[in-house]
Design an enzyme around this catalytic site. Structure first.
Site, short mmCIF file in Angstrom:
data_model
loop_
_atom_site.label_atom_id
_atom_site.label_comp_id
_atom_site.label_asym_id
_atom_site.label_seq_id
_atom_site.Cartn_x
_atom_site.Cartn_y
_atom_site.Cartn_z
N LYS B 92 0.93 -1.20 -0.11
CA LYS B 92 0.12 0.15 -0.10
C LYS B 92 0.88 1.33 0.04
O LYS B 92 0.22 2.21 -0.47
CB LYS B 92 -0.93 0.19 1.26
CG LYS B 92 -2.02 -1.18 1.06
CD LYS B 92 -3.32 -0.48 0.17
CE LYS B 92 -4.23 -1.63 0.22
NZ LYS B 92 -5.19 -1.45 -0.93
N GLU B 114 -9.78 6.62 2.60
CA GLU B 114 -10.72 5.24 3.02
C GLU B 114 -10.03 4.21 3.53
O GLU B 114 -8.93 4.17 3.07
CB GLU B 114 -11.94 5.12 1.95
CG GLU B 114 -11.38 4.00 1.01
CD GLU B 114 -10.33 4.49 0.02
OE1 GLU B 114 -9.86 5.63 -0.09
OE2 GLU B 114 -9.50 3.60 -0.44
N SER B 381 1.83 -9.56 -0.71
CA SER B 381 1.56 -8.23 -0.99
C SER B 381 1.70 -7.73 0.64
O SER B 381 1.86 -6.38 0.77
CB SER B 381 0.37 -7.94 -1.28
OG SER B 381 -0.79 -8.84 -0.84
#
Lengths: 289, 399
Positions: B92, B114, B381
C-alpha cells in the site's frame, strides 16, 4: 478538454441531426405556464418508499396540492455517494422495504392515475438503471409517465447512449451544473440538456446548510449567457427566506433534505399534513419573491 | 499485436472505467488528471518518487525462492515477491508515497483516505506524517471495532480516524464518505484512494505507482533466474497489488496472469467477495466495473476473512483483463487461505497477510500440477502480524 470532446460531439450531432422535432413534455409545458404567470417553480424532492412504500403516492399528491410544480422522486440506492446524511437515511429507510427501481416506476404509474399534468423527474444513481438496462428503463419509464431523469453519477461524457435511449422515449435527461463547472463545459452541457438545468448551489453533498446567495447570483448570471433552459437551484435551501431569495434568482427552487427531515420526524399519521404545511410555507415564500 | 496502452484518454479500459461522478467532482478530477499527467512525465517527480521508495519504503523488495515449501508441494517452484518487507508491511505504501508527493506538488495541505482493515489508512497516515500534512481517515464503524490496533496506529501517526455509521459500515461506506468529504473540501484536500478503483485517473495513477512491483520483478527474474516466471499470482480485492505486478507483464503473453479473489465461505454461498467470478458489470464509486449486486442493482455486502479483499467492486482494468482473456481470475475460500497462512509460517518462517494468503493458497493448488522447472511468482503483498487476532479467533483462541 480532451477527455470529453469526442462524446460531446457525438451527442451534439445526434441532437442536431435527428431530434429537431421536439416532443412536448410536461416539463416544458409546466415551465411555459409558470413563465406566463410570472411565477417560479417549486420542486420538492422525496425518496420513493420513504418512510414506507404505501405512503409515497399519497405524499406526491399532497405535495402537488400544497404547491409543488414538479416532483423529484428519488430512487433509493445502497451507496448514495453524493448525498448527505439526511437523504442517505431516507434511502436506507426505503431499502428496508426493498423498494427497487421497478417499484418506483409503479409508483409513478399509480400517481398518473389521478394526475396527468404534474411532471415527475426521477433522481438517483447509475447502477439501478444499469441493472435494468437503458432501453427497458426508458420504455417502462415512458409507459409509467416519467418526464425526466437525473442520474447523479452520469456526467455528460458518459451519457451519450443513455441520453439517446431517453430521447427516443421523449424523456428529458436532466444534468447538473456546479459552482466548479468551467465555462466551456457549461456551454457543452447547455447544448445537450433537456427540460431544465439543475444548478447545485454549493460544493459538497445534499443537506449542507451554507448557501451563499451572492455566489448563486453571480453564477446564475454567467449561466444565463449560455443556457436558455430554465435553471433550478438546489442544495442548501432550508427555509422560506432562502427559498424566496433563490426564487428571485432562478426559475425553480428545489428543496430536498428539508422535506426529508420533516418526513423523518413525523409519525405516519401526521406525515401528510406536516409535509403539506411545510410545502405551503415554501410556496408562499417562492411566490413572494 | 499492438502494445497495451489502456486506459484511453477518457479513462476507459474497454467498456470499463470512466468517470461516473457527480458534476461537483468533475473539475477536481480534471485538475488531478492534468497535474498527474504533467508530473508523471516530470523527471524531478519521478526521481523523488524513486528516492523515497528506496530510502523510506526500503525498495527494492526481494524475490525469495520458497524452496522448502515448493519441495513440500512437489511441483513448480514458488517464488515470493516480498512486498511484506516494505515499510508499514505491505504494498500500500508504494501508492500513498506517490499520491502524497503529488498532493504536495498540487499544494494540498490536507489528505483524506478510506480504509477497510486499516492498512491503506495506516499507509496514508504514515506519509501524511512524513510530509507534514493533515490526515483524515474514513473507516466503517464495524471495521473500527474489528481493527482497534490499526485505529490506534493511525492515531499515533497523527491522523484523525472518522468512524462511518452509514450503510453497511464497512469499506464501501468509508469510500462513500471520503468522496463526500472530498466534494466538500476539494480546494485544500487531496483524496488518496487506496486501490485501482474510483473514477479516472485513479485506476491508472494507482496502477502506475504500484507498477514498481512488476518492473522490479522483471529485472530481478532476469538477474536471478535468467528468465521470466511462467505465471504471476496475486490476490485481488480492489486489485492494486495484482495490477502492480501484472501491468509490466501484460504484453509478455508467455506469462500467465492469475488473480485470486476471496471466495469467503464459498462462491455458491452469498458470503464471498469474488467480484469477477460471480459479479455483473455496473457502476459504483466512479467507474464501470464488475460488482456484487442484487438483480435490482443494489450493492450487496460481501464477506471475506480478509478485510482487504472484502469489497463489492474491483478495479476496472481487471474487469477488462478478464473480458479480453489476458488474465484469469480464480477464487479461494477463507479456509483455504487460512491453511496457506499456517503453511507458510511453518515451512518458510514467513507470516503472510490473510489477503496474500489467498494468492498463496492458489499457488499451493496449482504448483503440484506443474513440472518442477516451472516458476510461479506470487505477490506476497503484505505481512500477517495485523491478522494474528483473526487467526487466533478462527483457531478458537483469544489473545
Amino acid at each position: 478538454m480532451q477527455i470529453s470532446l469526442e462524446s460531446f460531439k457525438n451527442l451534439m450531432n445526434f441532437f442536431s441531426e435527428e431530434n429537431n422535432t421536439k416532443k412536448v413534455n410536461r416539463i416544458s409545458t409546466t415551465f411555459t405556464a409558470l413563465k406566463n404567470q410570472n411565477r417560479k417553480a417549486l420542486i420538492p424532492f422525496i425518496t420513493a418508499g420513504d418512510p414506507n412504500p404505501e405512503i409515497t403516492v399519497q405524499l406526491m399528491h399532497q405535495l402537488v396540492q400544497s404547491g409543488a410544480d414538479i416532483i423529484e422522486l428519488g430512487v433509493p440506492f445502497s451507496d448514495p455517494m453524493a448525498d448527505g446524511p439526511t437523504i442517505q437515511r431516507s434511502s436506507e429507510r426505503a431499502l428496508k422495504h426493498h423498494v427497487n427501481l421497478n417499484d418506483v416506476l409503479d409508483m409513478v404509474a399509480e400517481f398518473r392515475k389521478m394526475n396527468t399534468d404534474t411532471p415527475v423527474v426521477l433522481m438517483g444513481y447509475a447502477n439501478p438503471v444499469e441493472a435494468m438496462g437503458y432501453e427497458s428503463f426508458a420504455t417502462r419509464a415512458k409507459d409509467c409517465g416519467v418526464d425526466g431523469i437525473l442520474i447523479v453519477d452520469y456526467p455528460p461524457e458518459e451519457s451519450s447512449k443513455w441520453v439517446q435511449c431517453l430521447d427516443q422515449q421523449g424523456i428529458n435527461a436532466i444534468f447538473l451544473l456546479s459552482p466548479t463547472t468551467p465555462q466551456e463545459r457549461i456551454e457543452q452541457v447547455a447544448k445537450l440538456a433537456k427540460g431544465y438545468i439543475y444548478y447545485v448551489s454549493l460544493k459538497g453533498v445534499t443537506g449542507a446548510s451554507h448557501l451563499d446567495l451572492q455566489d448563486v447570483s453571480t453564477m446564475l448570471k454567467r449561466l444565463r449567457n449560455y443556457i436558455s433552459l430554465p435553471i433550478g437551484v438546489g442544495f442548501g435551501i432550508r427555509d422560506g427566506a432562502t427559498a424566496k431569495a433563490v426564487a428571485g434568482l432562478a426559475d425553480a427552487v428545489v428543496v430536498g433534505s428539508r422535506i426529508i427531515e420533516e418526513i423523518e420526524r413525523s409519525s405516519d399519521a401526521e406525515l401528510l399534513d406536516n409535509a403539506g404545511n411545510l410545502l405551503r410555507t415554501l410556496r408562499k415564500a417562492v411566490d413572494s419573491n | 499485436m499492438s502494445a497495451y496502452d489502456l486506459p484511453s484518454k477518457d479513462g476507459h479500459f474497454g467498456p470499463y472505467g470512466g468517470i461516473f461522478v457527480a458534476e461537483t467532482l468533475i473539475s477536481a478530477l480534471e485538475d488531478l488528471r492534468e497535474q498527474y499527467e504533467y508530473f508523471h512525465n516530470d523527471p524531478d517527480f519521478q526521481a523523488e518518487f524513486a528516492y523515497e521508495l528506496k530510502h523510506y519504503v526500503g525498495r527494492p523488495s526481494p524475490i525469495y525462492h520458497a524452496k522448502r515449501w515448493s519441495e513440500h508441494l512437489g511441483g513448480a517452484q514458488i517464488l515470493l515477491k516480498r512486498e511484506d518487507l516494505n515499510h508499514t508491511g505491505a504494498h500500500k505504501i508504494n501508492n500513498t508515497v506517490g499520491q502524497a508527493l503529488l498532493a504536495r506538488r498540487m499544494g494540498k495541505k490536507r489528505v483524506i483516505a478510506e480504509t477497510g482493515a486499516g492498512q491503506h489508512g495506516v499507509a496514508s497516515a504514515t506519509v501524511a506524517a512524513r510530509y507534514g500534512m493533515e490526515c483524515v481517515v474514513y473507516m466503517g464503524s464495524e471495521d473500527v471495532k474489528r481493527q482497534a490496533t490499526n485505529v490506534y496506529r493511525m492515531k499515533l501517526l497523527g491522523a484523525t480516524v472518522v468512524p462511518v455509521e452509514s450503510g453497511s459500515r464497512t469499506l464501501k461506506d468509508a469510500l462513500n464518505e471520503a468522496m463526500r468529504d472530498w466534494v466538500t473540501n476539494v480546494e485544500n484536500t487531496f483524496y488518496i484512494i487506496g486501490t485501482v478503483a474510483g473514477p479516472h485517473p485513479y485506476p491508472m495513477m494507482v496502477r502506475d505507482f504500484q507498477a514498481v512491483i512488476g518492473n522490479e520483478a522483471k529485472a530481478q527474474m532476469q538477474e536471478d533466474f535468467n528468465r521470466q516466471p511462467d505465471a504471476l499470482i496475486a490476490c485481488v480485492g480492489g486489485g492494486s497489488n495484482a495490477i502492480g505486478l501484472f501491468y509490466p507483464y501484460i504484453d509478455d503473453i508467455k506469462v500467465r496472469l492469475i488473480g485470486v479473489e476471496a471466495a469467503g465461505k464459498g462462491i455458491d454461498t452469498n458470503q464471498h467477495a469474488a467480484t469477477l467470478s460471480m459479479g455483473k458489470p455496473g457502476v459504483l464509486h466512479g467507474n464501470r466495473t464488475y460488482l456484487i449486486q442484487d438483480e435490482h442493482g443494489q450493492i450487496i455486502e460481501t464477506h471475506s476473512i480478509s478485510a482487504g479483499l472484502d469489497y463489492p467492486g474491483v478495479g476496472p482494468e481487471h474487469a477488462w483483463l478478464k473480458d479480453c482473456g489476458r488474465a484469469e481470475y480464480v477464487a479461494i475460500t477463507d479456509d483455504e487461505a487460512l491453511g496457506a497462512f499456517h503453511t507458510l509460517c511453518r515451512y518458510e518462517g514467513i507470516m503472510p497477510a490473510l489477503e496474500s494468503s489467498h494468492a498463496l493458497a492458489y499457488a499451493a493448488k496449482y504448483a503440484p500440477t506443474l513440472p518442477k522447472d516451472k516458476l510461479l511468482l506470487v505477490n506476497l503483498s503484505g505481512r500477517g502480524d495485523k491478522d494474528m487476532a483473526t487467526v487466533a479467533q478462527m483457531s478458537g483462541l483469544a489473545l
